[in-house]
Design an enzyme around this catalytic site. Sequence first.
Site, mmCIF file in Angstrom:
data_model
loop_
_atom_site.group_PDB
_atom_site.id
_atom_site.type_symbol
_atom_site.label_atom_id
_atom_site.label_comp_id
_atom_site.label_asym_id
_atom_site.label_seq_id
_atom_site.Cartn_x
_atom_site.Cartn_y
_atom_site.Cartn_z
ATOM 1 N N GLU A 126 10.889 -8.144 -3.259
ATOM 2 C CA GLU A 126 11.314 -6.829 -2.766
ATOM 3 C C GLU A 126 10.727 -6.686 -1.370
ATOM 4 O OE1 GLU A 126 13.329 -4.766 -4.214
ATOM 5 O OE2 GLU A 126 13.432 -5.645 -6.206
ATOM 6 N N LEU A 127 11.570 -6.851 -0.348
ATOM 7 C CA LEU A 127 11.036 -7.008 1.004
ATOM 8 C C LEU A 127 11.422 -5.836 1.908
ATOM 9 C CD1 LEU A 127 11.730 -10.860 1.195
ATOM 10 C CD2 LEU A 127 9.715 -9.680 0.304
ATOM 11 N N GLU B 133 11.865 -2.376 11.500
ATOM 12 C CA GLU B 133 11.529 -1.379 10.478
ATOM 13 C C GLU B 133 10.456 -0.475 11.093
ATOM 14 O OE1 GLU B 133 9.787 -3.136 6.968
ATOM 15 O OE2 GLU B 133 10.652 -1.573 5.702
ATOM 16 N N LYS C 90 -2.495 -8.281 -7.906
ATOM 17 C CA LYS C 90 -3.285 -8.072 -6.689
ATOM 18 C C LYS C 90 -2.691 -6.901 -5.923
ATOM 19 C CE LYS C 90 -3.136 -9.344 -2.582
ATOM 20 N NZ LYS C 90 -3.541 -8.014 -2.045
ATOM 21 N N TRP D 113 0.807 -1.219 0.000
ATOM 22 C CA TRP D 113 0.000 0.000 0.000
ATOM 23 C C TRP D 113 0.842 1.272 0.000
ATOM 24 C CZ3 TRP D 113 1.776 2.595 4.114
ATOM 25 C CH2 TRP D 113 2.314 1.853 5.161
ATOM 26 N N ASN D 114 2.155 1.156 0.270
ATOM 27 C CA ASN D 114 2.892 2.398 0.548
ATOM 28 C C ASN D 114 3.252 3.196 -0.702
ATOM 29 O OD1 ASN D 114 4.844 0.521 -0.149
ATOM 30 N ND2 ASN D 114 6.372 1.332 1.261
ATOM 31 N N SER E 134 16.025 5.883 -5.267
ATOM 32 C CA SER E 134 15.106 5.326 -6.260
ATOM 33 C C SER E 134 15.299 5.976 -7.624
ATOM 34 C CB SER E 134 13.661 5.532 -5.805
ATOM 35 O OG SER E 134 13.491 5.024 -4.506
ATOM 36 N N CYS F 285 10.163 1.613 2.098
ATOM 37 C CA CYS F 285 11.102 0.534 2.425
ATOM 38 C C CYS F 285 12.526 1.057 2.458
ATOM 39 C CB CYS F 285 10.969 -0.588 1.411
ATOM 40 S SG CYS F 285 11.116 0.006 -0.273
ATOM 41 N N GLY G 244 6.653 -6.310 -0.493
ATOM 42 C CA GLY G 244 5.936 -6.227 0.773
ATOM 43 C C GLY G 244 6.860 -6.615 1.912
HETATM 44 P P1 NAD Z 1 2.544 -6.881 3.424
HETATM 45 O O1 NAD Z 1 3.594 -7.917 3.255
HETATM 46 O O2 NAD Z 1 1.642 -6.982 4.581
HETATM 47 O O3 NAD Z 1 1.599 -6.851 2.132
HETATM 48 C C1 NAD Z 1 2.107 -6.751 0.827
HETATM 49 C C2 NAD Z 1 1.153 -7.438 -0.130
HETATM 50 O O4 NAD Z 1 1.057 -8.826 0.201
HETATM 51 C C3 NAD Z 1 -0.276 -6.901 -0.069
HETATM 52 O O5 NAD Z 1 -0.819 -6.913 -1.375
HETATM 53 C C4 NAD Z 1 -0.975 -7.907 0.817
HETATM 54 O O6 NAD Z 1 -2.357 -7.977 0.591
HETATM 55 C C5 NAD Z 1 -0.296 -9.192 0.392
HETATM 56 N N1 NAD Z 1 -0.356 -10.264 1.383
HETATM 57 C C6 NAD Z 1 -0.482 -10.140 2.740
HETATM 58 N N2 NAD Z 1 -0.508 -11.365 3.305
HETATM 59 C C7 NAD Z 1 -0.411 -12.278 2.296
HETATM 60 C C8 NAD Z 1 -0.388 -13.699 2.256
HETATM 61 N N3 NAD Z 1 -0.476 -14.443 3.358
HETATM 62 N N4 NAD Z 1 -0.267 -14.289 1.056
HETATM 63 C C9 NAD Z 1 -0.191 -13.558 -0.061
HETATM 64 N N5 NAD Z 1 -0.205 -12.206 -0.090
HETATM 65 C C10 NAD Z 1 -0.296 -11.561 1.077
HETATM 66 O O7 NAD Z 1 3.324 -5.505 3.378
HETATM 67 P P2 NAD Z 1 2.708 -4.020 3.499
HETATM 68 O O8 NAD Z 1 2.394 -3.756 4.926
HETATM 69 O O9 NAD Z 1 1.627 -3.821 2.489
HETATM 70 O O10 NAD Z 1 3.959 -3.154 3.026
HETATM 71 C C11 NAD Z 1 4.955 -2.759 3.883
HETATM 72 C C12 NAD Z 1 6.183 -3.633 3.706
HETATM 73 O O11 NAD Z 1 6.575 -3.656 2.348
HETATM 74 C C13 NAD Z 1 7.377 -3.088 4.454
HETATM 75 O O12 NAD Z 1 8.070 -4.137 5.068
HETATM 76 C C14 NAD Z 1 8.232 -2.475 3.356
HETATM 77 O O13 NAD Z 1 9.599 -2.398 3.648
HETATM 78 C C15 NAD Z 1 7.956 -3.382 2.221
HETATM 79 N N6 NAD Z 1 8.258 -2.732 0.952
HETATM 80 C C16 NAD Z 1 9.353 -3.150 0.258
HETATM 81 C C17 NAD Z 1 9.680 -2.521 -0.925
HETATM 82 C C18 NAD Z 1 10.881 -2.946 -1.699
HETATM 83 O O14 NAD Z 1 10.980 -2.569 -2.857
HETATM 84 N N7 NAD Z 1 11.803 -3.713 -1.137
HETATM 85 C C19 NAD Z 1 8.880 -1.487 -1.415
HETATM 86 C C20 NAD Z 1 7.763 -1.096 -0.685
HETATM 87 C C21 NAD Z 1 7.452 -1.748 0.500
#
Ligand code: NAD
Length: 513
Positions: free
Chosen positions: A285-286, A415, A209, A185-186, A475, A319, A263
């Site tokens: 990308e975590l 984080e 998704k 979402w960010n 970025s 992130c 995520g």
């Molecule tokens: P999140 O992992 O909760 O969710 C990310 C996505 O995964 C969403 O679409 C969510 O609906 C989906 N998801 C959640 N649970 C799932 C499951 N069990 N199975 C499949 N899909 C699932 O992360 P968030 O809170 O939306 O985002 C924040 C995180 O993302 C932070 O840790 C941030 O550092 C990271 N992030 C990383 C990057 C990068 O490029 N490395 C960029 C942006 C955000």
Amino acid sequence: MPSGHENDDEQVLDSIGDAANPGTMTVCPDETLVDALDPTRALIVGGEHRRGGAGLFDVEDPADRRVIAAVADADRRDAIAAVDAAQAAFAGWRALPPRSRSEILHRAHALMLRDADDLATLVTRENGKSFADARGEVVYAAEFFRWFAEEAVRTGGDFGPSPAGGTRTLVTHRPVGVAALVTPWNFPAAMATRKIAPALAAGCTVVLKPAAETPLTAIAVVRLLAEAGVPDGVVNLVPSTDAAGVVGAWLADARVRKISFTGSTRVGQLLLRQAADRVVNTSMELGGNAPFVVTADADLDAAVEGAMVAKFRGGGQACTAANRFYVHTDVVAEFTARFGARVEALTVGPADTGAQIGPLISGAAVDRVTALVADAVATGARVAATAAVPESKGWFLAPTVLADVPAGAAILDEEIFGPVAPIVAWSDEEDLLRQVNGTEMGLAAYVYAGDLGRALRLAERIEAGMVGVNRGLVSDPAAPFGGMKQSGIGREGARVGLEEFCETQFFSVDWPV
Ligand code: NAD
């Protein structure tokens, strides 16, 4: 609506740092923008706008917690239907000449810039970030279409004699197939385009998704892609509150050959385990935990400027956000004072007030960051500066600078994902590097040093995929974005971003001499 960006081309890379310099932008809330997306029919499958099998879910504005849309909620059957459409469209899309795919992506870039203010408004409504940040994100997001439009015609290959003679090796790249894209979402616009653009350039079709918090921007982007000429079924959109069900269905489907996920590390680990069963090609990308290092000879004005960008873009919910500040003991008091003064002057509020910092995404996020600050203070940290926060139902949290944070405090390990800057003083370089690298995260890092050679030597010893050297922003669609260690696998953007959606194939050709 004043955009503040005279020239989008030139602003593309700088604009994402605008949190520190928001100019005079204001946003005009416009319900019709949301209505025009027809969110109750938000599934886009084979070009058809559909309702979801699981009914509707609400999307809230985190600045006032009002429901701004009821969005179609997909179930597992919808997820499979999206794969049906992507698979059906694959042969045609893959066969299209690269130049034709490139021209469609160029049009997508132009259309995103045409609609940049509207898209930025949508981002502010569902994500809460400032209008300056949202518009910067949209321009950055659009740039992925331009970059990969340019890369689409250069997938290249290789050809050469085998050392033993008698054969030639011919190497080509082909699209990996149907790709599942899962975004957070960010950055609701940029995380989607950073995946869609290279996938389409490579000749893949996709199922996307978006995060349930921010599906509206994704709907708008997918609609623009249709306007740009992307054929039906090439990009399919599946908003859902059942993330595990939808993504699980994709990973169990033999037609899905790729998962590209952005995520949290926790969810990335779950998906890697699931991907293992079918040996699905993964890009991850975590999470991050970026250190921001300031040496004694650094230009402190530049370091403070960089710190504002690295910490406060998107309210700290990036992130790449600077998570821990390591400042040399000789300059830590001066740095803290100057940085603190800038933080106290930040304006916090809803995007439509022109504020520089918006709300966090949720009440849970506010609780989590508040607990990290309380824990740091309980273990000896000092609140050096805070900004004023408006009385509001929204999820606002005061931008805060913490000084004298003790090593081992949870806020240095986790984080933060919020507008809090913990500062640690350092004096010994080896000890500094031990602290900086003493984490399983390795996404971004920042180094400010007066001597460029020293800055580069330090940067080389930091275990992070991206290091800002005397810059608070890393970025760039033309650069490989991604992390080491548990921050991820693979890279997005740059040339390698396209290769992530390709299989390498070679032909061993009999070549009698
Ligand atoms: P999140 O992992 O909760 O969710 C990310 C996505 O995964 C969403 O679409 C969510 O609906 C989906 N998801 C959640 N649970 C799932 C499951 N069990 N199975 C499949 N899909 C699932 O992360 P968030 O809170 O939306 O985002 C924040 C995180 O993302 C932070 O840790 C941030 O550092 C990271 N992030 C990383 C990057 C990068 O490029 N490395 C960029 C942006 C955000």
